[in-house]
Design a protein around this motif. Structure first.
Motif, mmCIF file in Angstrom:
data_model
loop_
_atom_site.group_PDB
_atom_site.id
_atom_site.type_symbol
_atom_site.label_atom_id
_atom_site.label_comp_id
_atom_site.label_asym_id
_atom_site.label_seq_id
_atom_site.Cartn_x
_atom_site.Cartn_y
_atom_site.Cartn_z
ATOM 1 N N MET B 1 0.741 -0.951 0.201
ATOM 2 C CA MET B 1 0.093 0.101 0.043
ATOM 3 C C MET B 1 0.823 1.245 -0.220
ATOM 4 O O MET B 1 1.661 1.520 0.927
ATOM 5 N N PRO B 2 0.957 1.924 -0.969
ATOM 6 C CA PRO B 2 1.550 3.186 -1.017
ATOM 7 C C PRO B 2 1.353 4.094 0.116
ATOM 8 O O PRO B 2 0.253 4.367 0.559
ATOM 9 N N ILE B 3 2.310 4.961 0.011
ATOM 10 C CA ILE B 3 2.307 6.209 1.148
ATOM 11 C C ILE B 3 2.820 7.535 0.378
ATOM 12 O O ILE B 3 3.747 7.392 -0.363
ATOM 13 N N ILE B 4 1.755 8.315 0.613
ATOM 14 C CA ILE B 4 2.224 9.603 0.062
ATOM 15 C C ILE B 4 2.158 10.805 0.748
ATOM 16 O O ILE B 4 1.408 10.936 1.815
ATOM 17 N N LEU B 5 3.450 11.444 0.770
ATOM 18 C CA LEU B 5 3.531 12.754 1.648
ATOM 19 C C LEU B 5 3.283 13.850 0.682
ATOM 20 O O LEU B 5 3.553 14.197 -0.389
ATOM 21 N N ASP B 6 2.366 14.567 1.184
ATOM 22 C CA ASP B 6 1.935 15.967 0.559
ATOM 23 C C ASP B 6 2.196 17.204 1.039
ATOM 24 O O ASP B 6 1.674 17.404 2.125
ATOM 25 N N ASN B 7 3.317 17.794 0.729
ATOM 26 C CA ASN B 7 3.706 19.112 1.420
ATOM 27 C C ASN B 7 3.801 18.962 2.735
ATOM 28 O O ASN B 7 3.276 19.954 3.459
ATOM 29 N N VAL B 8 4.694 17.994 3.447
ATOM 30 C CA VAL B 8 4.639 17.875 4.721
ATOM 31 C C VAL B 8 5.606 18.609 5.537
ATOM 32 O O VAL B 8 7.003 18.690 4.928
ATOM 33 N N SER B 9 5.377 19.514 6.319
ATOM 34 C CA SER B 9 6.217 20.266 7.128
ATOM 35 C C SER B 9 6.124 19.661 8.705
ATOM 36 O O SER B 9 5.015 19.714 9.100
ATOM 37 N N HIS B 10 7.295 20.094 9.261
ATOM 38 C CA HIS B 10 7.126 19.430 10.761
ATOM 39 C C HIS B 10 8.109 20.738 11.586
ATOM 40 O O HIS B 10 9.295 20.842 11.140
ATOM 41 N N ILE B 11 7.510 21.339 12.494
ATOM 42 C CA ILE B 11 8.294 22.405 13.040
ATOM 43 C C ILE B 11 8.165 22.093 14.522
ATOM 44 O O ILE B 11 7.318 21.590 15.170
ATOM 45 N N TYR B 12 9.514 21.910 15.230
ATOM 46 C CA TYR B 12 9.518 21.488 16.538
ATOM 47 C C TYR B 12 9.539 22.623 17.336
ATOM 48 O O TYR B 12 9.929 23.867 17.020
ATOM 49 N N GLY B 13 8.735 22.843 18.403
ATOM 50 C CA GLY B 13 8.590 24.035 19.070
ATOM 51 C C GLY B 13 7.996 25.070 18.441
ATOM 52 O O GLY B 13 8.269 26.364 18.682
ATOM 53 N N GLU B 14 6.638 25.088 17.941
ATOM 54 C CA GLU B 14 6.191 25.803 17.097
ATOM 55 C C GLU B 14 5.666 27.012 18.011
ATOM 56 O O GLU B 14 5.440 26.784 18.959
ATOM 57 N N ASP B 15 5.634 28.329 17.451
ATOM 58 C CA ASP B 15 5.342 29.288 18.265
ATOM 59 C C ASP B 15 6.138 29.663 19.586
ATOM 60 O O ASP B 15 5.677 30.263 20.555
ATOM 61 N N THR B 16 7.330 29.247 19.715
ATOM 62 C CA THR B 16 8.265 29.393 20.648
ATOM 63 C C THR B 16 9.584 29.999 20.043
ATOM 64 O O THR B 16 9.732 30.002 18.720
ATOM 65 N N ALA B 17 10.392 30.643 20.919
ATOM 66 C CA ALA B 17 11.700 31.334 20.281
ATOM 67 C C ALA B 17 12.602 30.102 19.596
ATOM 68 O O ALA B 17 13.603 30.477 18.923
ATOM 69 N N ARG B 21 12.505 24.193 11.851
ATOM 70 C CA ARG B 21 11.755 23.408 11.068
ATOM 71 C C ARG B 21 12.274 22.302 10.585
ATOM 72 O O ARG B 21 13.429 22.343 9.811
ATOM 73 N N ALA B 22 12.058 21.044 11.046
ATOM 74 C CA ALA B 22 12.621 19.752 10.699
ATOM 75 C C ALA B 22 12.244 19.201 9.542
ATOM 76 O O ALA B 22 13.152 18.412 8.686
ATOM 77 N N LEU B 23 11.062 19.312 9.070
ATOM 78 C CA LEU B 23 10.644 19.072 7.571
ATOM 79 C C LEU B 23 10.034 20.103 7.112
ATOM 80 O O LEU B 23 9.165 20.951 7.613
ATOM 81 N N ASP B 24 10.752 20.509 5.665
ATOM 82 C CA ASP B 24 10.250 21.871 4.956
ATOM 83 C C ASP B 24 9.511 21.329 3.539
ATOM 84 O O ASP B 24 10.199 21.062 2.776
ATOM 85 N N LYS B 25 8.153 21.174 3.511
ATOM 86 C CA LYS B 25 7.494 20.884 2.352
ATOM 87 C C LYS B 25 7.879 19.664 1.685
ATOM 88 O O LYS B 25 8.256 19.941 0.832
ATOM 89 N N ILE B 26 7.839 18.520 2.357
ATOM 90 C CA ILE B 26 8.149 17.378 1.773
ATOM 91 C C ILE B 26 7.060 16.722 0.868
ATOM 92 O O ILE B 26 5.885 16.470 1.695
ATOM 93 N N SER B 61 1.920 20.818 9.098
ATOM 94 C CA SER B 61 0.977 21.213 7.933
ATOM 95 C C SER B 61 1.543 20.137 6.737
ATOM 96 O O SER B 61 2.476 19.548 6.762
ATOM 97 N N GLY B 62 0.593 20.364 5.936
ATOM 98 C CA GLY B 62 0.370 19.072 4.893
ATOM 99 C C GLY B 62 -0.082 17.656 5.190
ATOM 100 O O GLY B 62 -0.638 17.858 6.442
ATOM 101 N N ALA B 63 -0.181 16.785 4.465
ATOM 102 C CA ALA B 63 -1.004 15.538 4.874
ATOM 103 C C ALA B 63 -0.169 14.408 4.455
ATOM 104 O O ALA B 63 0.725 14.230 3.504
#
Lengths: 284, 283
Positions: B1-17, B21-26, B61-63
């Motif tokens: 079963m295929p896996i699709i990443l659509d524009n996936v971003s991951h930010i650690y500690g979002e909204d903190t100082a 950005r660990a993943l940037d629109k993958i 963000s992204g799915a």
């Protein structure tokens, strides 16, 4: 006598069951002799469980021989009064950098060792500076260690050891958890310590490429020294190394494979340059 | 079963100082049955990426779609996802805990609520797949060698019958033979069962030898995504981000520099050997 001399060393682990009864005895180091001269770069190879780490732990009195004797800079590790001298003479670096760094700031971490030795404050800072410069981490002295990469952390660990001014440094798989760049950084730092600072280096590793610059290589198997010699001599024995669950550098392997195909390649080719020259000879 | 990443971003500690950005629109497609190598220096985002594939981490963000379904949509069965996408962490032997090897491998399928018979059949098959002999089944996992422990830990994941197997540096700390044994075993498993394998590795030589697609991560982005040969052609760019081509590629380049008319488009010892033999034949 050299910086390290080992005679007839035997070390046994006693295995116990849940009640603490003795189940059996594993001989981890079995009748090993070792002579390492001041300023040598020595590599120890061997598969998992061959006894390398157990041997290494004897070189700075973390473990004591069950039989035989270990002398570090002429001092018998069995004599309790020498323990602290020996640990200052032979420093140790382990595999996981995260288990070895305690300071909140790089320079504090490096200063921890000499501070415990009672070195005067001013001299501590001198030592911290020279140690960090020796491993190329001086510009990171004000950083928090958790902001560093694995290779950088490992170099800080090494600086922490050399700040204690050891004559000898034992590294137990210092690059096992690092990426290729981190690995290169650490090995470069270690070679510089040996070349420039003339510190004796004992490097335990599973990466064959890290060994080619060593003066001498020991290969362990079942607690004994199975092969020893210069890197060229040891890596000439491809089949024996494979039997010992080891490997040779890729360039050595390619030369060996070509030799099997009838090419006149010498044994124990260690560098790309040697390989090219040898193949060049084949065209004449 | 295929896996699709659509524009996936991951930010650690979002909204903190300290936001990172660990993943940037993958965006990636992982179809069935591929053997993929995931490379990148420490901190490039590899581990963060793989933890999105089985829903251990949630995209900022992204799915992420598994078999066409958004894994973060309401009612999506994440437990099932985790049995389909098996993740073997670094040093997985630290997670062994049972008193004997067989019980340890049974633990995963037991939690799937299967019958005892099915659980034991799966555990048996999984241990066989990783090449463990029957003699070891009732030994304590802690008495095994490093390589054996790791195989038991991998069997524990295989017993869940995953369709995608992700291994995060499965050979770290193993001796060269142990390294070859584990990777050969994984390659065999891949051939026999047709599952998708994603291998996170720091060894370019291993990646070149086994995989048919390489994804290179850098600063949270996918820098290259291609066959090994194509990726390693960019060796200078790889070096600039702390990676390299396999050692054998450099040998061939040095030969070319010395006037040998051989291809440097070579990534394994076997290819290099054939290339050199062919060169000498033609002369």
């Amino acid at each position: 006598m050299g910086i390290i001399k080992v005679r007839d060393l035997v070390y046994e682990y006693i295995r116990r069951d849940e009640e603490g009864n003795v189940e059996g005895i594993t001989t981890a180091v079995d009748d090993v002799d070792l002579d390492i001269e001041q300023g040598d770069f020595v590599a120890i190879l061997g598969h998992n469980g061959s006894g390398k780490s157990t041997l290494a732990k004897h070189l700075n009195a973390i473990l004591y021989p069950a039989e035989g004797t270990v002398w570090v800079d002429g001092k018998d590790t069995n004599e309790e009064k020498y323990v602290w001298d020996i640990r200052q003479t032979a420093g140790m670096v382990f595999q996981n950098p995260d288990n070895q760094i305690i300071g909140q700031i790089v320079e504090e971490d490096v200063g921890f060792g000499p501070e415990n030795m009672g070195v005067p404050t001013e001299e501590i800072w001198e030592r911290v500076e020279e140690s960090l410069k020796a491993v190329g981490m001086y510009s990171y002295r004000k950083f928090s260690p958790n902001k560093l990469s694995g290779g950088q952390k490992q170099r800080v660990s090494i600086a922490g050891v050399i700040a204690m001014h050891p004559k000898c440094i034992v590294l137990d798989e210092p690059t096992a958890m690092l990426d290729p760049k981190g690995r290169k950084e650490v090995i470069r730092a270690v070679r510089a310590l040996n070349d420039v600072e003339k510190i004796t280096v004992i490097l335990i590793t599973h990466y064959m490429e890290e060994v080619i610059y060593a003066d001498k290589v020991y290969v362990m198997d079942q607690g004994k020294i199975a092969l020893q010699g210069t890197p060229k001599e040891v890596f000439s024995q491809v089949e024996q190394l494979k039997e010992l669950r080891l490997d040779v550098p890729q360039v050595t392997l390619l030369a060996y494979e070509l030799e099997k195909e009838g090419f006149a390649m010498p044994k124990g080719v260690l560098t790309n340059r040697e390989f090219v020259e040898a193949l060049d000879q084949c065209t004449r | 079963m295929p896996i699709i990443l659509d524009n996936v971003s991951h930010i650690y500690g979002e909204d903190t100082a300290m936001a990172v950005r660990a993943l940037d629109k993958i965006s990636l497609v992982i179809p069935d049955g591929q053997f993929i190598g995931l490379i990148g220096h420490t901190g490039s985002g590899k581990s963060t990426l793989v933890q999105h594939l089985n829903g251990l981490m949630k995209a900022t963000s992204g799915a992420v779609y598994f078999n066409g379904e958004d894994i973060d949509s309401e009612g999506f069965d994440k437990k099932k996802l985790r049995s389909k996408v098996g993740l073997v962490f670094q040093y997985p032997e630290h997670q062994l805990f049972e008193t004997d090897v067989f019980s340890d491998v049974c633990f995963g399928p037991k939690n799937l609520g299967l019958s005892k018979k099915e659980i034991e059949l799966r555990a048996y098959a999984a241990l066989k797949l990783v090449g463990m002999e029957d003699d070891y089944f009732y030994q304590s996992p802690f008495e095994l060698s490093g390589g054996q422990k790791r195989r038991v830990a991998i069997a524990g994941v295989l017993a869940m019958k995953p369709e995608v197997l992700i291994l995060d540096e499965p050979t770290a700390g193993l001796d060269p033979k142990g390294r070859d044994e584990i990777l050969d075993q994984i390659a065999k498993l891949k051939r026999e069962t047709g599952i998708t394998v994603i291998l996170v590795s720091h060894s370019m030589d291993d990646v070149a030898k086994y995989v048919d697609r390489i994804i290179v991560m850098n600063k949270g982005r996918v820098m290259y995504d291609d066959e090994p040969r194509e990726v390693f052609r960019q060796y200078q760019e790889l070096e600039a981000i702390g990676l390299a081509a396999p050692q054998v590629t450099y040998i061939m380049k040095e030969l070319r520099d010395h006037g040998f008319d051989v291809s440097d488009d070579v990534t394994t010892i076997e290819e290099a050997k054939q290339e050199i033999i062919a060169y000498f034949k033609e002369r």
